[in-house]
Design an enzyme around this catalytic site. Structure first.
Site, short mmCIF file in Angstrom:
data_model
loop_
_atom_site.label_atom_id
_atom_site.label_comp_id
_atom_site.label_asym_id
_atom_site.label_seq_id
_atom_site.Cartn_x
_atom_site.Cartn_y
_atom_site.Cartn_z
N SER A 163 12.38 22.49 -55.25
CA SER A 163 12.25 23.96 -55.36
C SER A 163 11.00 24.28 -56.16
CB SER A 163 13.48 24.50 -56.09
OG SER A 163 13.26 25.80 -56.58
N TYR A 198 19.74 23.84 -63.06
CA TYR A 198 19.25 23.78 -61.67
C TYR A 198 17.80 23.30 -61.64
CZ TYR A 198 18.03 25.51 -56.98
OH TYR A 198 17.58 25.62 -55.68
N1 LIG Z 1 17.43 29.43 -50.69
C1 LIG Z 1 16.47 29.24 -51.59
O1 LIG Z 1 15.85 30.19 -52.12
C2 LIG Z 1 16.08 27.84 -51.96
C3 LIG Z 1 14.86 27.66 -52.64
C4 LIG Z 1 14.49 26.38 -53.02
C5 LIG Z 1 15.30 25.31 -52.69
N2 LIG Z 1 16.48 25.53 -52.05
C6 LIG Z 1 17.30 24.36 -51.75
O2 LIG Z 1 17.54 24.27 -50.38
C7 LIG Z 1 18.73 23.49 -50.17
C8 LIG Z 1 19.59 24.19 -49.15
O3 LIG Z 1 20.03 25.41 -49.71
P1 LIG Z 1 20.13 26.75 -48.86
O4 LIG Z 1 19.20 27.74 -49.47
O5 LIG Z 1 20.00 26.45 -47.40
O6 LIG Z 1 21.57 27.21 -49.27
P2 LIG Z 1 22.86 27.43 -48.39
O7 LIG Z 1 23.88 27.91 -49.38
O8 LIG Z 1 22.55 28.28 -47.21
O9 LIG Z 1 23.20 25.96 -47.87
C9 LIG Z 1 23.75 25.00 -48.71
C10 LIG Z 1 24.64 24.10 -47.86
O10 LIG Z 1 25.16 23.08 -48.71
C11 LIG Z 1 26.54 22.91 -48.37
N3 LIG Z 1 27.23 22.35 -49.56
C12 LIG Z 1 27.41 22.95 -50.74
N4 LIG Z 1 28.12 22.14 -51.56
C13 LIG Z 1 28.36 21.02 -50.88
C14 LIG Z 1 29.06 19.81 -51.17
N5 LIG Z 1 29.59 19.60 -52.37
N6 LIG Z 1 29.11 18.85 -50.23
C15 LIG Z 1 28.54 19.04 -49.02
N7 LIG Z 1 27.87 20.17 -48.67
C16 LIG Z 1 27.80 21.14 -49.59
C17 LIG Z 1 27.02 24.29 -48.05
O11 LIG Z 1 28.20 24.23 -47.26
C18 LIG Z 1 25.83 24.84 -47.26
O12 LIG Z 1 25.91 24.53 -45.90
C19 LIG Z 1 19.37 23.33 -51.53
O13 LIG Z 1 19.05 22.06 -52.04
C20 LIG Z 1 18.68 24.40 -52.37
O14 LIG Z 1 18.65 24.08 -53.74
C21 LIG Z 1 16.87 26.76 -51.64
C1 LIG Z 2 23.32 25.72 -57.43
C2 LIG Z 2 23.17 27.13 -57.90
C3 LIG Z 2 21.77 27.47 -58.24
C4 LIG Z 2 21.47 28.84 -57.78
C5 LIG Z 2 20.03 29.10 -57.83
C6 LIG Z 2 19.73 30.26 -57.01
C7 LIG Z 2 18.64 30.36 -56.36
C8 LIG Z 2 17.56 29.43 -56.48
C9 LIG Z 2 16.70 29.29 -55.50
C10 LIG Z 2 15.45 28.50 -55.59
O1 LIG Z 2 15.61 27.13 -55.69
C11 LIG Z 2 14.67 28.96 -56.75
C12 LIG Z 2 13.72 29.93 -56.36
C13 LIG Z 2 13.26 30.83 -57.21
C14 LIG Z 2 13.68 31.03 -58.57
C15 LIG Z 2 13.84 32.48 -58.80
C16 LIG Z 2 13.72 33.02 -59.94
C17 LIG Z 2 13.35 32.27 -61.12
C18 LIG Z 2 12.66 33.20 -62.04
C19 LIG Z 2 12.00 32.41 -63.09
C20 LIG Z 2 11.43 33.27 -64.16
O2 LIG Z 2 10.95 34.39 -63.89
O3 LIG Z 2 11.46 32.81 -65.31
#
Ligand SMILES: NC(=O)c1ccc[n+]([C@@H]2O[C@H](COP(=O)([O-])OP(=O)(O)OC[C@H]3O[C@@H](n4cnc5c(N)ncnc54)[C@H](O)[C@@H]3O)[C@@H](O)[C@H]2O)c1
Ligand SMILES: CCCCC/C=C\C=C\[C@H](O)C/C=C\C/C=C\CCCC(=O)O
Length: 172
Positions: free
Chosen positions: A45, A58
């Site tokens: 991320s 996180y």
């Molecule tokens: N959405 C964002 O802004 C963002 C930004 C940076 C990184 N990410 C990363 O992207 C990846 C995917 O997240 P997303 O945004 O698609 O979220 P999402 O919530 O849409 O998808 C997460 C998936 O993980 C599955 N999951 C959760 N807990 C689980 C478990 N214990 N075992 C198996 N599956 C499980 C959920 O069922 C879901 O399908 C994550 O690693 C997240 O940290 C997301």
């Molecule tokens: C497993 C639960 C974690 C939930 C985190 C939620 C969203 C995170 C998504 C991305 O990985 C991170 C993206 C952006 C972070 C957003 C805001 C951070 C602001 C930081 C700051 O202003 O200090």
């Protein structure tokens, strides 16, 4: 305590499961152990690229993903195994993750995070996927890709290398 349970859950899912899963796939695919080579793409991320007080747990897990994947993907190992390891740092992306309840270490930070998440530009899932495909098509092993704000994927490996050159100053 609930906060400890949630913390352990985040660490288990984002670090323990990712590392053990990657190593399992790595061992199946490595060509020096009868595999055919392959690619592992691990999801970090943008929070691994800067230090924010809002999500220490996180952010720590995403830094662990970045360091683990970069080290596993180093050329010295890749040349033996033919398993390419690529890391993606996604910015805020329009998925369920950012719509769900976010547990911070206290209420004040939780409120600040909600404001920050609304303020940050959110990218579409299509743009994030397009960026991931670019990284898959052209990423070298050990490379890091920034995919954020609906922009094309950017190979930021040189920046990460430069940062670690600074961090390792004086360690030996
Ligand atoms: N959405 C964002 O802004 C963002 C930004 C940076 C990184 N990410 C990363 O992207 C990846 C995917 O997240 P997303 O945004 O698609 O979220 P999402 O919530 O849409 O998808 C997460 C998936 O993980 C599955 N999951 C959760 N807990 C689980 C478990 N214990 N075992 C198996 N599956 C499980 C959920 O069922 C879901 O399908 C994550 O690693 C997240 O940290 C997301
Ligand atoms: C497993 C639960 C974690 C939930 C985190 C939620 C969203 C995170 C998504 C991305 O990985 C991170 C993206 C952006 C972070 C957003 C805001 C951070 C602001 C930081 C700051 O202003 O200090």
């Amino acid at each position: 305590m609930i906060i400890i349970r949630i913390t352990l859950g985040i660490i288990f899912m984002s670090v323990t499961a990712l590392i053990t899963g990657s190593l399992k796939a790595y061992n199946w695919m490595r060509k020096d152990r009868d595999g055919k080579g392959g690619t592992i793409i691990n999801i970090s991320s943008i929070v691994a690229l800067y230090q924010s007080p809002l999500m220490p747990v996180y952010s720590a897990t995403k830094s662990a993903v970045l360091q683990f994947s970069n080290c596993l993907g180093k050329t010295e190992i890749f040349s033996r195994t033919d398993v390419r390891v690529i890391t993606i740092c996604f910015g805020v992306t329009d998925t369920n993750l950012i719509r769900g309840r976010v547990e911070c270490i206290d209420k004040e930070l939780e409120e600040k995070l909600l404001v920050a998440l609304q303020k940050f530009p959110t990218q579409s899932i299509d743009s994030a996927v397009q960026g991931l495909l670019t990284a898959f098509e052209s990423g070298t092993s050990g490379s890091t890709w920034l995919i954020t704000t609906n922009k094309p994927a950017e190979d930021i490996t040189k920046n990460v290398d430069k940062a670690y050159e600074i961090l390792r100053q004086g360690v030996f």
